[in-house]
Scaffold this motif. Structure first.
Motif, PDB file in Angstrom:
ATOM      1  N   LEU A  34     -13.248 -23.130  28.286  1.00 16.32           N
ATOM      2  CA  LEU A  34     -13.401 -22.825  26.859  1.00 16.32           C
ATOM      3  C   LEU A  34     -12.176 -22.078  26.334  1.00 16.32           C
ATOM      4  O   LEU A  34     -11.652 -22.393  25.262  1.00 16.32           O
ATOM      5  N   VAL A  35     -11.727 -21.081  27.098  1.00 19.68           N
ATOM      6  CA  VAL A  35     -10.533 -20.332  26.700  1.00 19.68           C
ATOM      7  C   VAL A  35      -9.325 -21.268  26.606  1.00 19.68           C
ATOM      8  O   VAL A  35      -8.542 -21.214  25.653  1.00 19.68           O
ATOM      9  N   GLY A  36      -9.171 -22.138  27.599  1.00 21.02           N
ATOM     10  CA  GLY A  36      -8.062 -23.082  27.586  1.00 21.02           C
ATOM     11  C   GLY A  36      -8.123 -24.032  26.400  1.00 21.02           C
ATOM     12  O   GLY A  36      -7.095 -24.343  25.789  1.00 21.02           O
ATOM     13  N   ALA A  37      -9.338 -24.492  26.071  1.00 21.65           N
ATOM     14  CA  ALA A  37      -9.488 -25.399  24.931  1.00 21.65           C
ATOM     15  C   ALA A  37      -9.112 -24.688  23.628  1.00 21.65           C
ATOM     16  O   ALA A  37      -8.437 -25.265  22.767  1.00 21.65           O
ATOM     17  N   LEU A  38      -9.540 -23.441  23.490  1.00 25.37           N
ATOM     18  CA  LEU A  38      -9.200 -22.677  22.286  1.00 25.37           C
ATOM     19  C   LEU A  38      -7.695 -22.426  22.207  1.00 25.37           C
ATOM     20  O   LEU A  38      -7.070 -22.636  21.160  1.00 25.37           O
ATOM     21  N   ALA A  39      -7.108 -21.964  23.322  1.00 25.07           N
ATOM     22  CA  ALA A  39      -5.677 -21.673  23.329  1.00 25.07           C
ATOM     23  C   ALA A  39      -4.856 -22.938  23.127  1.00 25.07           C
ATOM     24  O   ALA A  39      -3.859 -22.938  22.391  1.00 25.07           O
ATOM     25  N   GLY A 129       5.334 -15.487  21.846  1.00 22.68           N
ATOM     26  CA  GLY A 129       4.523 -14.346  21.458  1.00 22.68           C
ATOM     27  C   GLY A 129       3.338 -14.759  20.611  1.00 22.68           C
ATOM     28  O   GLY A 129       2.228 -14.246  20.765  1.00 22.68           O
ATOM     29  N   THR A 130       3.567 -15.704  19.725  1.00 22.99           N
ATOM     30  CA  THR A 130       2.497 -16.195  18.854  1.00 22.99           C
ATOM     31  C   THR A 130       1.403 -16.882  19.660  1.00 22.99           C
ATOM     32  O   THR A 130       0.211 -16.608  19.483  1.00 22.99           O
ATOM     33  N   ALA A 131       1.790 -17.779  20.558  1.00 25.07           N
ATOM     34  CA  ALA A 131       0.809 -18.514  21.349  1.00 25.07           C
ATOM     35  C   ALA A 131       0.030 -17.590  22.275  1.00 25.07           C
ATOM     36  O   ALA A 131      -1.190 -17.718  22.427  1.00 25.07           O
ATOM     37  N   VAL A 132       0.723 -16.657  22.913  1.00 23.33           N
ATOM     38  CA  VAL A 132       0.063 -15.721  23.827  1.00 23.33           C
ATOM     39  C   VAL A 132      -0.923 -14.837  23.071  1.00 23.33           C
ATOM     40  O   VAL A 132      -2.058 -14.606  23.524  1.00 23.33           O
ATOM     41  N   GLN A 133      -0.508 -14.334  21.914  1.00 22.66           N
ATOM     42  CA  GLN A 133      -1.398 -13.469  21.136  1.00 22.66           C
ATOM     43  C   GLN A 133      -2.609 -14.237  20.614  1.00 22.66           C
ATOM     44  O   GLN A 133      -3.737 -13.725  20.637  1.00 22.66           O
ATOM     45  N   MET A 134      -2.401 -15.450  20.147  1.00 22.94           N
ATOM     46  CA  MET A 134      -3.539 -16.244  19.672  1.00 22.94           C
ATOM     47  C   MET A 134      -4.495 -16.544  20.819  1.00 22.94           C
ATOM     48  O   MET A 134      -5.719 -16.424  20.663  1.00 22.94           O
ATOM     49  N   GLY A 135      -3.942 -16.930  21.973  1.00 26.72           N
ATOM     50  CA  GLY A 135      -4.802 -17.235  23.113  1.00 26.72           C
ATOM     51  C   GLY A 135      -5.630 -16.041  23.544  1.00 26.72           C
ATOM     52  O   GLY A 135      -6.845 -16.159  23.796  1.00 26.72           O
ATOM     53  N   ALA A 136      -5.011 -14.870  23.619  1.00 26.90           N
ATOM     54  CA  ALA A 136      -5.728 -13.670  24.052  1.00 26.90           C
ATOM     55  C   ALA A 136      -6.757 -13.233  23.019  1.00 26.90           C
ATOM     56  O   ALA A 136      -7.880 -12.832  23.371  1.00 26.90           O
ATOM     57  N   GLY A 158      -6.510 -15.815  28.515  1.00 26.86           N
ATOM     58  CA  GLY A 158      -6.010 -16.200  27.193  1.00 26.86           C
ATOM     59  C   GLY A 158      -4.500 -16.189  27.125  1.00 26.86           C
ATOM     60  O   GLY A 158      -3.880 -17.088  26.539  1.00 26.86           O
ATOM     61  N   MET A 159      -3.871 -15.170  27.727  1.00 29.89           N
ATOM     62  CA  MET A 159      -2.415 -15.116  27.763  1.00 29.89           C
ATOM     63  C   MET A 159      -1.841 -16.299  28.545  1.00 29.89           C
ATOM     64  O   MET A 159      -0.885 -16.940  28.111  1.00 29.89           O
ATOM     65  N   SER A 160      -2.441 -16.574  29.687  1.00 29.50           N
ATOM     66  CA  SER A 160      -1.972 -17.694  30.510  1.00 29.50           C
ATOM     67  C   SER A 160      -2.102 -19.015  29.769  1.00 29.50           C
ATOM     68  O   SER A 160      -1.197 -19.859  29.798  1.00 29.50           O
ATOM     69  N   GLY A 161      -3.239 -19.200  29.106  1.00 26.38           N
ATOM     70  CA  GLY A 161      -3.455 -20.442  28.372  1.00 26.38           C
ATOM     71  C   GLY A 161      -2.457 -20.625  27.242  1.00 26.38           C
ATOM     72  O   GLY A 161      -1.899 -21.715  27.067  1.00 26.38           O
ATOM     73  N   ALA A 190      -7.839 -12.093  38.798  1.00 21.35           N
ATOM     74  CA  ALA A 190      -7.904 -13.013  37.659  1.00 21.35           C
ATOM     75  C   ALA A 190      -7.293 -14.378  37.977  1.00 21.35           C
ATOM     76  O   ALA A 190      -7.043 -15.174  37.072  1.00 21.35           O
ATOM     77  N   ILE A 191      -7.070 -14.662  39.249  1.00 23.25           N
ATOM     78  CA  ILE A 191      -6.313 -15.872  39.591  1.00 23.25           C
ATOM     79  C   ILE A 191      -7.061 -17.151  39.204  1.00 23.25           C
ATOM     80  O   ILE A 191      -6.453 -18.107  38.707  1.00 23.25           O
ATOM     81  N   LEU A 192      -8.367 -17.194  39.399  1.00 20.27           N
ATOM     82  CA  LEU A 192      -9.116 -18.395  39.028  1.00 20.27           C
ATOM     83  C   LEU A 192      -9.146 -18.584  37.514  1.00 20.27           C
ATOM     84  O   LEU A 192      -8.790 -19.670  37.017  1.00 20.27           O
ATOM     85  N   PRO A 193      -9.570 -17.581  36.728  1.00 21.73           N
ATOM     86  CA  PRO A 193      -9.555 -17.765  35.269  1.00 21.73           C
ATOM     87  C   PRO A 193      -8.174 -18.109  34.731  1.00 21.73           C
ATOM     88  O   PRO A 193      -8.033 -18.949  33.840  1.00 21.73           O
ATOM     89  N   SER A 194      -7.157 -17.468  35.286  1.00 27.26           N
ATOM     90  CA  SER A 194      -5.800 -17.685  34.786  1.00 27.26           C
ATOM     91  C   SER A 194      -5.345 -19.126  35.034  1.00 27.26           C
ATOM     92  O   SER A 194      -4.827 -19.788  34.122  1.00 27.26           O
ATOM     93  N   PHE A 195      -5.524 -19.616  36.244  1.00 22.56           N
ATOM     94  CA  PHE A 195      -5.083 -20.977  36.560  1.00 22.56           C
ATOM     95  C   PHE A 195      -5.880 -22.017  35.784  1.00 22.56           C
ATOM     96  O   PHE A 195      -5.308 -22.969  35.245  1.00 22.56           O
ATOM     97  N   LEU A 196      -7.174 -21.859  35.733  1.00 20.15           N
ATOM     98  CA  LEU A 196      -7.992 -22.847  35.026  1.00 20.15           C
ATOM     99  C   LEU A 196      -7.669 -22.874  33.540  1.00 20.15           C
ATOM    100  O   LEU A 196      -7.538 -23.944  32.941  1.00 20.15           O
ATOM    101  N   ALA A 197      -7.534 -21.710  32.933  1.00 19.25           N
ATOM    102  CA  ALA A 197      -7.218 -21.658  31.504  1.00 19.25           C
ATOM    103  C   ALA A 197      -5.860 -22.284  31.219  1.00 19.25           C
ATOM    104  O   ALA A 197      -5.683 -23.009  30.229  1.00 19.25           O
ATOM    105  N   ALA A 198      -4.870 -22.020  32.087  1.00 20.44           N
ATOM    106  CA  ALA A 198      -3.532 -22.577  31.881  1.00 20.44           C
ATOM    107  C   ALA A 198      -3.544 -24.100  31.988  1.00 20.44           C
ATOM    108  O   ALA A 198      -2.940 -24.799  31.166  1.00 20.44           O
ATOM    109  N   VAL A 199      -4.225 -24.621  32.992  1.00 24.34           N
ATOM    110  CA  VAL A 199      -4.274 -26.071  33.187  1.00 24.34           C
ATOM    111  C   VAL A 199      -4.984 -26.753  32.024  1.00 24.34           C
ATOM    112  O   VAL A 199      -4.505 -27.768  31.483  1.00 24.34           O
ATOM    113  N   VAL A 200      -6.116 -26.200  31.607  1.00 24.91           N
ATOM    114  CA  VAL A 200      -6.874 -26.807  30.513  1.00 24.91           C
ATOM    115  C   VAL A 200      -6.102 -26.696  29.201  1.00 24.91           C
ATOM    116  O   VAL A 200      -6.047 -27.660  28.416  1.00 24.91           O
TER     117      VAL A 200
END
Length: 428
Positions: A34-39, A129-136, A158-161, A190-200
């Motif tokens: 969900l985080v990845g889709a939003l980001a 900076g814009t993308a990271v802030q929006m994602g987070a 969110g930052m990773s995504g 946070a390794i699982l949330p970070s990787f999954l959010a980035a990939v998605v």
């Protein structure tokens, strides 16, 4: 009997642990998706909008005269509606270190609008900076349904995504989120949330039909004594350039704080940036500067390119315009590396690639993420050179960086051990 009872308890404990891990994995697979889709969706919209305003600015170079007006709009918006979110990326890092309040959702339109205005009128800024802030910020809206202790996982995801989506580098994005907030350390919780959010996030951005700049694949080059020495020297110069950029940007911010009314700071700064570009007679250093980055891989450029981009970006961001530092750092690094081809016995494309990731590694204090970015963008055949460039630049930038709220988790060398546990903005 006692032995049998102990074995039963151990088996039950292992079963419970496995069940918890399975539940945690499933829950975070859904949340990270969900985080990845939003980001990814937010970044796709941002990149399309940014491309549009860039084309418009290139077709209307006279718009540079309106840069101070754009600065006033950005300054007023943040002064009256965004006091709490004006720190941008540093606000996110602060919330990761010491969670307090949910990041206001209004950060998203503020940073999006501020960045588009900056680029529309010719400011020298980036986009990460814009993308990271929006994602987070978007991810943080989900925190109300999570245990408080897991909120930081959402922010990191969110930052990773956001990072992965805006550059098309999911591996670098994943590690960036894990590495950026704690200098010298990586938080594996946070390794699982970070990787999954980035990939998605990367997949969603591409699914929206948004592409990314294609850079040349770097060829393999045997590691010789001359090559090793040149790489170490270049890495040191990249680190010093990163250090100077961060120091100059923060210094300009402090100087302009003498203007008591914050919305006037980007107005005055905008006049200076516009005047400098008019004097130079070129818009080569406006916006992202991607065409110049690509050019740096093709032939040797002059040293003035990296120096002017460094100065204009530090001024643009230091006075309060919005965007990011990373793409300008790519510009600074690639053009510096290209210029070094005149004195170092390495191919110009390789030096440009080394500078591309090396200056960023030194400025953001994220050598692992930058190495992965180099591998994703330029291929693995030059991995040794890219890796050495990132590591040496990271060391030579010292305890300085573009993110003032970074916490020193592990000092870069024993003599700086007294800095551990302190934020960069506390080190002077």
């Amino acid at each position: 009997m006692a032995s049998l009872s102990s074995f039963s308890v151990l088996r039950a404990f292992r079963a419970a642990s496995t069940t918890y891990t399975a539940v945690f994995t499933l829950r975070w697979a859904l949340l990270a998706a969900l985080v990845g889709a939003l980001a990814g969706t937010a970044s796709a919209g941002f990149l399309v909008s940014l491309e549009w305003v860039t084309r418009w600015r290139e077709a209307h170079p006279g718009a540079l005269a309106l840069l101070p007006v754009g600065g006033l709009l950005v300054g007023l918006a943040y002064h009256y509606f965004g006091n709490r979110v004006v720190k941008g990326n540093n606000l996110i890092l602060d919330e990761i270190h010491a969670p307090s309040e949910t990041i206001p959702l209004r950060l998203v339109p503020l940073v999006l609008g501020g960045t588009l205005v900056t680029h529309l009128f010719g400011g020298s800024a980036g986009r990460e900076g814009t993308a990271v802030q929006m994602g987070a910020a978007l991810a943080d809206q989900l925190a109300r349904w999570l245990p408080r202790r897991e909120r930081r996982l959402l922010l990191i995801a969110g930052m990773s995504g956001g990072f992965a989506a805006v550059f098309g580098t999911p591996l670098a994005g994943a590690v960036f989120g894990l590495e950026v907030f704690l200098l010298g350390s990586v938080r594996y919780d946070a390794i699982l949330p970070s990787f999954l959010a980035a990939v998605v996030a990367d997949a969603v951005t591409r699914a929206w039909g948004v592409g990314h700049t294609q850079y040349p694949a770097l060829g393999a080059l045997p590691l010789t004594a001359a090559g090793l020495g040149s790489t170490l020297l270049a890495g040191a110069l990249f680190g010093l350039a990163a250090r100077f950029f961060a120091t100059l940007t923060h210094g300009i911010t402090q100087v302009f704080k003498r203007i008591n009314y914050p919305p006037l700071r980007p107005v005055v700064g905008g006049v200076l940036v516009a005047a400098a570009m008019w004097a130079l007679g070129t818009m080569r250093y406006a916006g992202l500067g991607v065409p110049v980055i690509v050019e740096a891989f093709q032939h040797q450029l002059g040293a003035q390119d990296f120096a002017l981009k460094l100065a204009l970006t530090a001024l643009t961001l230091g006075v309060g315009y919005k965007g990011g530092e990373v793409t300008p750092l790519f510009f600074i690094g690639a053009t510096l590396g290209s210029a070094l081809a005149g004195v170092l016995p390495l191919p110009v494309a390789l030096l440009a690639g080394m500078g591309f990731v090396g200056v960023f590694a030194g400025a953001a204090n994220t050598p692992l993420a930058c190495l992965l970015m180099g591998l994703e963008l330029f291929g693995a055949r030059a991995g040794i050179y890219l890796g050495l460039s990132c590591v040496v630049a990271y060391l030579f930038s010292g305890h300085h960086g573009i993110y003032a709220s970074q916490l020193v988790g592990q000092a870069k060398n024993p003599r700086l051990g007294r800095h551990q546990g302190r934020r960069l903005n506390e080190l002077g």
